[in-house]
Structures are given as C-alpha cells and as structure tokens.
Design a protein around this motif. Structure first.
Motif, PDB file in Angstrom:
ATOM      1  N   TYR A   1     -65.133   6.147 -56.358  1.00 30.24           N
ATOM      2  CA  TYR A   1     -65.661   6.438 -55.025  1.00 30.24           C
ATOM      3  C   TYR A   1     -65.470   5.194 -54.172  1.00 30.24           C
ATOM      4  N   VAL A   2     -64.736   5.328 -53.076  1.00 29.99           N
ATOM      5  CA  VAL A   2     -64.325   4.166 -52.283  1.00 29.99           C
ATOM      6  C   VAL A   2     -64.605   4.409 -50.809  1.00 29.99           C
ATOM      7  N   GLU A   3     -64.505   3.332 -50.065  1.00 34.06           N
ATOM      8  CA  GLU A   3     -64.627   3.362 -48.607  1.00 34.06           C
ATOM      9  C   GLU A   3     -63.398   2.709 -48.012  1.00 34.06           C
ATOM     10  N   ALA A   4     -62.786   3.358 -47.028  1.00 33.75           N
ATOM     11  CA  ALA A   4     -61.558   2.854 -46.419  1.00 33.75           C
ATOM     12  C   ALA A   4     -61.718   2.815 -44.909  1.00 33.75           C
TER      13      ALA A   4
ATOM     14  N   SER B   1     -62.170   3.451 -37.785  1.00 36.97           N
ATOM     15  CA  SER B   1     -62.931   4.552 -38.382  1.00 36.97           C
ATOM     16  C   SER B   1     -63.110   4.315 -39.872  1.00 36.97           C
ATOM     17  N   ILE B   2     -64.257   4.721 -40.384  1.00 33.22           N
ATOM     18  CA  ILE B   2     -64.593   4.553 -41.794  1.00 33.22           C
ATOM     19  C   ILE B   2     -64.503   5.905 -42.485  1.00 33.22           C
ATOM     20  N   TYR B   3     -63.828   5.914 -43.636  1.00 35.31           N
ATOM     21  CA  TYR B   3     -63.681   7.120 -44.441  1.00 35.31           C
ATOM     22  C   TYR B   3     -64.197   6.831 -45.846  1.00 35.31           C
ATOM     23  N   ARG B   4     -64.838   7.850 -46.433  1.00 33.36           N
ATOM     24  CA  ARG B   4     -65.303   7.738 -47.811  1.00 33.36           C
ATOM     25  C   ARG B   4     -64.782   8.917 -48.621  1.00 33.36           C
ATOM     26  N   GLY B   5     -64.385   8.641 -49.835  1.00 37.42           N
ATOM     27  CA  GLY B   5     -63.870   9.692 -50.697  1.00 37.42           C
ATOM     28  C   GLY B   5     -63.540   9.145 -52.070  1.00 37.42           C
ATOM     29  N   TRP B   6     -62.756   9.908 -52.810  1.00 38.22           N
ATOM     30  CA  TRP B   6     -62.410   9.556 -54.179  1.00 38.22           C
ATOM     31  C   TRP B   6     -60.917   9.267 -54.293  1.00 38.22           C
ATOM     32  N   VAL B   7     -60.576   8.264 -55.082  1.00 38.38           N
ATOM     33  CA  VAL B   7     -59.173   7.897 -55.287  1.00 38.38           C
ATOM     34  C   VAL B   7     -58.478   9.015 -56.064  1.00 38.38           C
ATOM     35  N   SER B   8     -57.357   9.488 -55.522  1.00 44.91           N
ATOM     36  CA  SER B   8     -56.637  10.590 -56.158  1.00 44.91           C
ATOM     37  C   SER B   8     -55.186  10.265 -56.470  1.00 44.91           C
TER      38      SER B   8
ATOM     39  N   SER C   1     -59.117  11.334 -51.426  1.00 40.85           N
ATOM     40  CA  SER C   1     -59.347  12.762 -51.236  1.00 40.85           C
ATOM     41  C   SER C   1     -60.827  13.032 -51.037  1.00 40.85           C
ATOM     42  N   ASN C   2     -61.139  14.201 -50.458  1.00 45.58           N
ATOM     43  CA  ASN C   2     -62.520  14.599 -50.262  1.00 45.58           C
ATOM     44  C   ASN C   2     -63.033  15.327 -51.499  1.00 45.58           C
ATOM     45  N   PHE C   3     -64.210  15.935 -51.383  1.00 42.85           N
ATOM     46  CA  PHE C   3     -64.821  16.585 -52.545  1.00 42.85           C
ATOM     47  C   PHE C   3     -63.981  17.751 -53.041  1.00 42.85           C
ATOM     48  N   ASP C   4     -63.302  18.449 -52.118  1.00 43.12           N
ATOM     49  CA  ASP C   4     -62.447  19.576 -52.499  1.00 43.12           C
ATOM     50  C   ASP C   4     -61.090  19.113 -53.014  1.00 43.12           C
ATOM     51  N   TRP C   5     -60.915  17.824 -53.165  1.00 40.83           N
ATOM     52  CA  TRP C   5     -59.688  17.195 -53.667  1.00 40.83           C
ATOM     53  C   TRP C   5     -58.501  17.461 -52.737  1.00 40.83           C
ATOM     54  N   LYS C   6     -58.801  17.555 -51.419  1.00 40.26           N
ATOM     55  CA  LYS C   6     -57.770  17.598 -50.395  1.00 40.26           C
ATOM     56  C   LYS C   6     -57.613  16.188 -49.838  1.00 40.26           C
ATOM     57  N   ARG C   7     -56.373  15.706 -49.784  1.00 39.13           N
ATOM     58  CA  ARG C   7     -56.159  14.314 -49.408  1.00 39.13           C
ATOM     59  C   ARG C   7     -56.555  14.079 -47.955  1.00 39.13           C
TER      60      ARG C   7
END
Length: 365
Positions: A302-305, A310-317, A327-333
């Motif tokens: 779980y990272v912040e970019a 603008s700040i984005y948070r999601g998971w490295v995919s 990517s977001n929770f639905d694993w869409k980049r």
C-alpha cells in the motif's frame, strides 16, 4: 457509535472503547496506535490495566464467491466484513496450468517412437493422497480463517458460530459444503470453541433481529452477507426456547449497533510462470508474474504517490524500468508513477481492505 479495539500492554485484546476515549488516551500518552493487517484503527495501552473482558462472538457465513463475517458482543456490534473469495480466479489458473503442462508434455514426447522407448517419466513417489481439498475451495477457507485470526488479535473472541450447508433429498451438491469439516474441527478451534448452525437458523435469527437482506450477493454492502454474520454471532447471547406446538421465546439480550464495514480480498497477483503457453523464440522467456519489482516495492504494497500536486493512494500492481504501477481496490490501474514519487505506507500482508459505508443497526432484543 463505533468501538475502537484496545490491546493491553502485554498484547492481549481487551474490550473495545469509544472513539472519544481513545482520542483522549492518545493525547494523554496512555496509548499508541496499534497497526494491524485489517487496517483498522486500534490502540495499545502503554500503562498497566485490568484485563477483564466480556463475551465476544464471531459469526461466519461462508459461501462460494462471497462470505460474511460479524463480530458481536452483548452490548454492541464491533465489526462486519464482506469477503470476496478467490474461488473463480484460482479455478481458472489451475485449468490454465493443466493446459500448459499438457502442452509441454506433448512437445517433449516423440510419438514416432514405440511406446516403450518414449520419454515418459515414471512417478517418483506416491502423491495420490485422499481427503485433499481442491485448491479453489482451500483458498476460500484459508481467507476466512486468516481474517478471523486477525480479528482474534483485536477482540477477545470467546466463541465462533459457523453456518454449515447440508444437502437433503435430491438437492444438488454445493461446493460450500467442501471444507466445512476442516474449518469447524481443525482450523477454527485453534482460535476459539466453534458452534455450527444451519441456514434456516440464520434466517430465523436475522428475521427476529429485523436485519434487512440483499439478495444480490455480489453487492459489497452490509445487507448481503455481513448481516448473516451478525445474526450468527448473536446466537452466543440469545437462546430460543420452545414449548409444545409453535410457541416459543428468546432468552438473553443483544444490541445491534453501528459498526465498521470492510470489503476484504486477496491481491490478485499472478504467480511467477516458469513456462509460457507457447515456447519463446530463442529459448528466452519474458518475465511474467511474481511479487518482486525492481524498485524495492512488492506487489500488494500500500503506497502513496504524487503527480502534479495531486496525491494518489493504492496498491502496487506492476513496474517498468523507471516507473511503478499503482492500482485501486478493484485492481484497475490508476496510473504509472516515477519510482522517486512513490512512498511506502504498508508492506503487503496478503490482504487488501476497503472501508465502505458503515453497517447500520439499532436493535435491542
């Protein structure tokens, strides 16, 4: 009102407290934030205190594609969750693996030779064991067990109520029936004593508590499966007494309150493939799958970019030579970010959690 999990100084889960009291303890330095794999706000005491607790039960409504979990005490609903099970993903990957294996064997064996001269590898050991769980069912049950195990580190769980499926008459067989025995007799008893209930008992208790049910099982809402988890957990505090005929009553007391609601699933990371569907030219295979990237991140972190302010948070995919895919929770980049603009917030735990609309309940029985 929500309840905040409290951990003792020695690491033992205690009874949850109100958010206002937890904030006051933080200001006074009596507690610190307790990190957990479910990403729930919890606090751990830095001072000695009593360790008296009240009964807390977990209800599990297992399914084929989705499961529901509810944590309940006699005075409040403490936690609810909707699990997106990896059944279909694992099934598809196992079928693909079998097809790739068949292709490799077909390329390896020269069928122009007599059968006794072909390169058939003899079995090296007897791996045909009985009573093995299919990989897809095993992955489902392991995810349920993993979540309950994490909850046992946040709440003083004293009992687990598990719904079982029983096919009667000429009704078809359900995949949900597979794995019930290993869950109720082997895995879950390591956490707390297990009680089993049938589906009609869950329905009856849910109707008595006045909890609404959504029949669209894929909806990630509390009304689909989490309400069944709460209804199952309430069996710890309510007992139905029946006399002759249809007359009966409930003994005990339970209060259904607002509680956090999470949607939980496994990060759909592909495993590393040593062989591809078709042989690569020159014998050099392209890289596919795995959890390691070239930039000290793991898939599922779980990272912040940051990009253009603008700040984005999601998971490295995924990753490229100089960028990291998030990517977001639905694993869409969401996008690909420069590796220097990505900050790690939490290492991959094998779970990704999303806080949804809270479970709403206001029932006293």
């Amino acid at each position: 009102m929500y309840r905040v999990p409290v951990i003792s100084k020695k690491g033992k889960p205690l009874m949850p407290t109100k958010p206002s009291r937890a904030r006051r303890w933080l200001k006074e330095g009596k507690v610190v934030i307790h990190k957990n794999d479910l990403q729930q706000f919890a606090v751990q005491l830095t001072v000695d205190s009593g360790e008296e607790t009240q009964p807390v039960a977990v209800g599990i409504d297992p399914g084929k594609h989705y499961s529901g979990i509810g944590v309940q005490s006699g005075q409040a609903t403490l936690f609810t969750a909707h699990l997106e099970l990896p059944f279909q993903k694992v099934k598809d990957r196992m079928e693909q693996r079998a097809m790739m294996r068949r292709g490799r064997r077909g390329r390896r064996i020269n069928r122009k030779l007599p059968f006794n001269q072909r390169a058939h590898r003899q079995k090296r050991f007897d791996n045909r064991r009985g009573h093995k769980l299919p990989p897809s069912i095993k992955a489902n049950r392991q995810l349920e067990y993993r979540v309950v195990k994490e909850l046992s580190q946040l709440f003083p769980i004293c009992s687990i109520v598990y719904e079982i499926v029983k096919a009667r008459g000429d009704k078809g067989f359900s995949p949900v029936m597979v794995g019930q025995k290993v869950m109720t007799e082997k895995w879950l008893p390591q956490i707390a004593p297990v009680t089993t209930k049938y589906g009609w008992e869950t329905w009856s208790r849910r109707e008595f508590l006045g909890l609404e049910k959504d029949q669209q099982k894929s909806n990630p809402s509390p009304a689909t499966h989490a309400v069944d988890g709460v209804a199952l957990a309430s069996h710890q505090f309510l007992t139905y007494r029946q006399i002759k005929g249809d007359r009966g009553w409930h003994e005990g007391r339970v209060e259904i309150t607002n509680a956090p609601f999470l949607v939980i699933k496994r990060p759909p990371v592909s495993r590393r493939q040593l062989h591809l569907m078709l042989p690569a030219q020159g014998g050099v295979r392209r890289k596919y799958g795995g959890t390691i990237t070239r930039h000290n991140f793991r898939k599922g972190d779980y990272v912040e970019a940051e990009r253009k302010g603008s700040i984005y948070r999601g998971w490295v995919s995924g990753d490229t030579k100089s960028k990291v895919s998030i990517s977001n929770f639905d694993w869409k980049r969401i996008a690909q970010f420069s590796k220097n603009k990505v900050e790690l917030l939490q290492r991959s735990t094998g779970l990704i959690c999303k806080q949804e609309t809270a479970f709403v309940g206001a029932t006293r029985c």
